[in-house]
Enzyme design. Structure first.
Site, short mmCIF file in Angstrom:
data_model
loop_
_atom_site.label_atom_id
_atom_site.label_comp_id
_atom_site.label_asym_id
_atom_site.label_seq_id
_atom_site.Cartn_x
_atom_site.Cartn_y
_atom_site.Cartn_z
N ALA A 1 36.53 17.97 33.50
CA ALA A 1 37.10 17.80 34.85
C ALA A 1 36.93 19.04 35.70
CB ALA A 1 38.58 17.42 34.76
N GLY B 1 33.60 16.45 37.93
CA GLY B 1 34.43 15.60 37.08
C GLY B 1 35.83 15.43 37.63
N LYS C 1 15.25 15.18 41.41
CA LYS C 1 16.22 16.28 41.53
C LYS C 1 15.77 17.51 40.75
CE LYS C 1 21.09 17.46 41.51
NZ LYS C 1 22.47 17.10 41.13
N SER D 1 23.84 26.54 40.43
CA SER D 1 24.79 26.55 39.31
C SER D 1 24.46 27.65 38.30
CB SER D 1 24.79 25.18 38.61
OG SER D 1 23.50 24.87 38.11
#
Length: 342
Positions: A15, A19, A218, A286
């Site tokens: 999460a 998430g 992507k 990222s």
């Protein structure tokens, strides 16, 4: 609706920014009234969700969506789930696979939302001539393949800017788009039901019988911008306006060539993808964020994978080979620094 009845127990495994947003929207969806949505989270973020719910700041809205749902850091506490949505990075899946497997019953489905080349890539792949091939680097010892099973998987490719502002608070920075597809290409009833479920909770969903094409499209950007940004500490605008721009083009060209040889022609040219990169502006990749926060980087799905698949497809990948050597060295240096600090 029928799909709301079928997927009564849903777990979001991981999460973080994406998430957490998925969990918040699903838990707030009228379509899932009476269902159970649970998130696997950890640390201060888990504590905040338990105490105050999750606040989701969405584009164009003045007030956050405050969602309450069950959250835990121990998957074994949960019973069998109808649907597990995994939003971990590719290099985190192996260590979590036993916990994910513990959530599954015979008919559970698993949506894998991941950047780069996933562990299940060749399952059901009729286009490459390598159907069923397992890639050791993506799935060491085949543990994920054995524990989760590629036949359960629905692949996911997401375009969504998201940021963890602080524990329990997530901001979405764009409208977002999620592509979903069965590895086999089947437009199954379950694929449609899951798409409807997520769309009703506020996501823009596109289902496809060619999910690998979306993975490569992507990946064209990720394979170039992620490692170059980590090596240069540059944001995307700085890379596109700097001396590494020619390297970006070389890396993308190699990725596009490998994709084509494996039966997945990319719908954008390298030039179009580079121009699209410019629209991302001052964004941090990222991999750069992981580097700055002292975390292991997502090297295998985003960089090593293209060198491995290039060899399988007999396509040379010299630019990516050099990037892999450099980013691996950097990751090793950072790992030693973490060990020293510990």
């Amino acid at each position: 609706m029928e799909n709301a009845k079928q997927f009564r127990n849903i777990c979001i495994f991981g999460a973080g920014a994406i998430g957490g947003a998925l969990a918040a929207r699903l838990a707030s969806s009228p379509m899932l009234k009476g269902a159970t949505v649970t998130a696997i989270a950890r640390g201060a973020h888990l504590k905040a969700i338990r105490e105050h719910g999750l606040s989701l700041y969405e584009p164009g809205k003045t007030e956050p969506l405050v969602a309450t749902f069950a959250a835990t850091d121990t998957a074994a506490e949960l019973g069998p789930q109808d649907l597990v949505i995994v939003t971990l990075k590719g290099h985190q899946v192996t260590s979590a696979s036993e916990d994910i497997a513990g959530l599954l019953k015979p008919d559970s489905r698993v949506v894998m939302i991941q950047n780069g080349i996933p562990w299940w890539y060749f399952h059901g792949d009729k286009a490459s001539g390598l159907e069923g091939r397992q890639v050791e680097a993506l799935d060491p010892d085949g543990l994920v393949w054995q524990r989760i099973g590629p036949e359960r998987v629905i692949g996911g490719v997401i375009y969504q800017g998201a940021q963890m502002l602080e524990p329990g608070h997530i901001r979405l920075t764009s409208g977002g788009l999620l592509h979903l597809g069965e590895p086999s290409g089947a437009m199954s009833a379950e694929l449609g039901e899951i798409a409807n479920l997520l769309e009703a909770s506020g996501w823009t969903i596109k289902t496809t019988d060619r999910i690998r094409n979306e993975i490569w499209l992507k990946f064209l950007g990720n394979a170039a911008f992620n490692p170059i940004s980590a090596l240069t500490r540059g944001r995307i605008t700085e890379i596109m306006d700097g001396p590494a721009v020619d390297l970006v083009k070389q890396v993308m060209t190699e990725v596009r060539d490998v994709a084509g040889r494996l039966g997945c022609p990319v719908s954008e040219t390298v030039e179009q993808k580079m121009e699209h990169g410019r629209t991302l502006g001052n964004a941090k990749t990222s991999m750069l964020q992981d580097l700055e926060q002292g975390r292991p980087m997502e090297i295998t799905p985003l960089t090593r994978a293209i060198t491995l698949l290039g060899r399988m497809a007999n396509v040379p990948t010299p630019a990516n080979d050099i990037l892999l050597a450099l980013i691996s060295q950097l990751d090793e240096t950072m790992a030693k620094a973490r060990a020293t600090e510990a």
